[in-house]
Design an enzyme around this catalytic site. Structure first.
Site, mmCIF file in Angstrom:
data_model
loop_
_atom_site.group_PDB
_atom_site.id
_atom_site.type_symbol
_atom_site.label_atom_id
_atom_site.label_comp_id
_atom_site.label_asym_id
_atom_site.label_seq_id
_atom_site.Cartn_x
_atom_site.Cartn_y
_atom_site.Cartn_z
ATOM 1 N N PHE A 113 0.850 -1.191 0.000
ATOM 2 C CA PHE A 113 0.000 0.000 0.000
ATOM 3 C C PHE A 113 0.890 1.247 0.000
ATOM 4 O O PHE A 113 1.866 1.311 0.738
ATOM 5 C CB PHE A 113 -0.867 -0.034 1.258
ATOM 6 N N ASP A 184 2.160 -5.727 8.109
ATOM 7 C CA ASP A 184 0.965 -4.896 8.108
ATOM 8 C C ASP A 184 -0.259 -5.806 7.966
ATOM 9 O O ASP A 184 -0.375 -6.536 6.966
ATOM 10 C CB ASP A 184 1.044 -3.877 6.961
HETATM 11 C C1 LIG Z 1 -5.894 0.770 4.579
HETATM 12 C C2 LIG Z 1 -4.420 0.674 4.649
HETATM 13 C C3 LIG Z 1 -3.675 1.708 5.210
HETATM 14 C C4 LIG Z 1 -4.326 2.982 5.674
HETATM 15 O O1 LIG Z 1 -3.532 3.712 6.557
HETATM 16 P P1 LIG Z 1 -4.221 4.846 7.459
HETATM 17 O O2 LIG Z 1 -3.092 5.488 8.145
HETATM 18 O O3 LIG Z 1 -5.175 4.142 8.367
HETATM 19 O O4 LIG Z 1 -4.959 5.756 6.545
HETATM 20 C C5 LIG Z 1 -2.305 1.524 5.316
HETATM 21 N N1 LIG Z 1 -1.708 0.392 4.875
HETATM 22 C C6 LIG Z 1 -2.403 -0.612 4.315
HETATM 23 C C7 LIG Z 1 -1.701 -1.834 3.851
HETATM 24 C C8 LIG Z 1 -3.772 -0.491 4.167
HETATM 25 O O5 LIG Z 1 -4.473 -1.464 3.584
#
Ligand SMILES: *Cc1c(COP(=O)(O)O)cnc(C)c1O
Length: 397
Positions: A113, A184
């Site tokens: 991400f 993550d």
């Molecule tokens: C949804 C998601 C995020 C979102 O990060 P926020 O700080 O909560 O906006 C980060 N990493 C991954 C892999 C995600 O799927």
């Protein structure tokens, strides 16, 4: 009613909507309405500042994280809530770099991400000691593990395709090379079985508003392997991560164990909705959620593929390698998703061409899956995706 769970009625699901986007924002648990209202009226309203002690607000980032721990294989007091996932990524990777001083690389994969990659890249630049982010194709991660890698930072389940890394295997291989692992769990927590303790994972981070259904803006979490935590010098030295916040000392001293990963004031209202959201998992084993998601996901793939030759499966067919979302490539995917939403079936679009659907057995069953698949077929056969209204993308896709 769900085939195997009696949890559907715990959620508010709007009439005439089939919701396959719980992977992005879980639906509202009905108890969250009362939970948040109680917190506002009886706690904030009546107790005012005394609620930090009287209502236990100050301890909740750990006590609630302990409830969540059961779902991710984390032992008591190894996980804490707070901030957003982006911040938790920063904390975990910076702690990993610190534990592995001298090594230069943060290794990740190209499917990760963007925020994870941006945070790692920004952190490497901030460190200013030649650290840098390296990304390889997901299937190349194992080959790229070498003794210059300080931190392996991976998203367990790929947000776009649902492709799932083998956490136990990659953690073990990383450890053989002395690499610290950061997992993550954004698309894993509440979706698939995770055993952080059994995998000997070093760090894990995740959010609570996707498969865990705690609502928009709900706090993120961070897990640290219990024998590592006392060695961590936090990069974000917030007062609530201090050993004695109310001594108001001029110098930072890290708090005991996992408390040192706290930063500032927690999101108290959102912890009430998280508490209600976790109630929905009471008495439920993740292995049963997982088994049911595989069943429903398989049915969805079969039905969509049977009638829609233009949609190409983007997710692994092998259920061991797929998390809880099912995605298809389609050039006009944005329009197709908009047309589907208009028909009451909510999924989402991820650039450049992914139509993504979350399979969430706590409130979906075969009837929903069959309905969604039939609406996809209707959109495709009528070419509703070509409608001029979908030529401009909204701010959130
Ligand atoms: C949804 C998601 C995020 C979102 O990060 P926020 O700080 O909560 O906006 C980060 N990493 C991954 C892999 C995600 O799927």
């Amino acid at each position: 009613m769900s085939g195997h769970f009696n949890t559907r009625e715990l959620f508010h699901l709007p009439n005439n909507i089939t919701y396959l986007d719980g992977n992005s924002l879980g639906p509202l648990p009905k108890k969250a309405l009362q939970g948040v209202e109680k917190r506002m009226r009886e706690e904030w309203g009546e107790m005012l500042i005394t609620a930090w002690n009287k209502a236990g607000w100050m301890g909740e980032p750990v006590t609630l994280a302990n409830r969540l721990g059961r779902l991710i294989g984390a032992r008591t007091d190894t996980t804490v809530l707070g901030d957003t996932l982006s911040i938790k990524v920063f904390q975990a990777v910076s702690a990993g770099l610190h534990l592995n001083k001298g090594r230069k690389k943060i290794l990740s994969d190209t499917g990760n991400f963007p925020t994870d990659l941006y945070m790692a890249d920004g952190l490497a630049k901030l460190s200013g000691q030649g650290q840098h982010l390296v990304t390889v194709e997901p299937q190349e991660v194992e080959n790229a593990l070498d003794e210059d890698v300080a931190v392996l930072m991976l998203t367990h389940v790929d947000y776009r395709t649902g492709r799932m890394h083998d956490m136990a295997d990659l953690t073990e291989k990383a450890h053989e090379k002395g690499i610290i692992t950061v997992w993550d769990l954004a698309h894993s927590a509440g979706a698939v079985e995770v055993d952080l303790s059994g995998c000997n994972a070093d760090f894990a981070v995740g959010c609570t508003y996707k498969f865990l259904n705690a609502g928009p803006g709900a706090p993120a979490f961070i897990y640290v392997r219990p024998d590592l935590v006392s060695k961590i010098e936090p990069a974000l030295c917030g007062w609530l991560g201090h050993a004695a916040p109310f001594e108001f000392e001029p110098q930072y001293r890290p708090g005991l164990d996992i408390e040192r990963m706290r930063v500032g004031t927690p999101s108290v209202l959102q912890m009430a909705s998280l508490s209600a959201a976790l109630d929905a998992f009471d008495g439920i084993e993740m292995k049963d959620v997982r088994a049911r998601a595989i069943e429903l996901g398989g049915l969805f793939i079969d039905l969509v593929e049977r009638d829609n030759p233009d949609l190409k499966l983007a997710s692994p067919r092998d259920t061991h390698k797929r998390g809880s979302q099912v995605s298809f490539h389609f050039e006009h995917g944005y329009g197709a998703i908009q047309a589907l939403i208009e028909r009451g079936v909510i999924g989402d679009f991820r650039a450049p061409d992914i139509m993504r659907f979350g399979i969430t057995p706590l409130y979906l069953d075969e009837v929903d899956i069959e309905h969604a698949a039939s609406q996809i077929t209707a959109v495709m056969s009528t070419q509703e995706w070509a409608d001029a209204r979908w030529q401009h993308r909204a701010r959130v896709t």
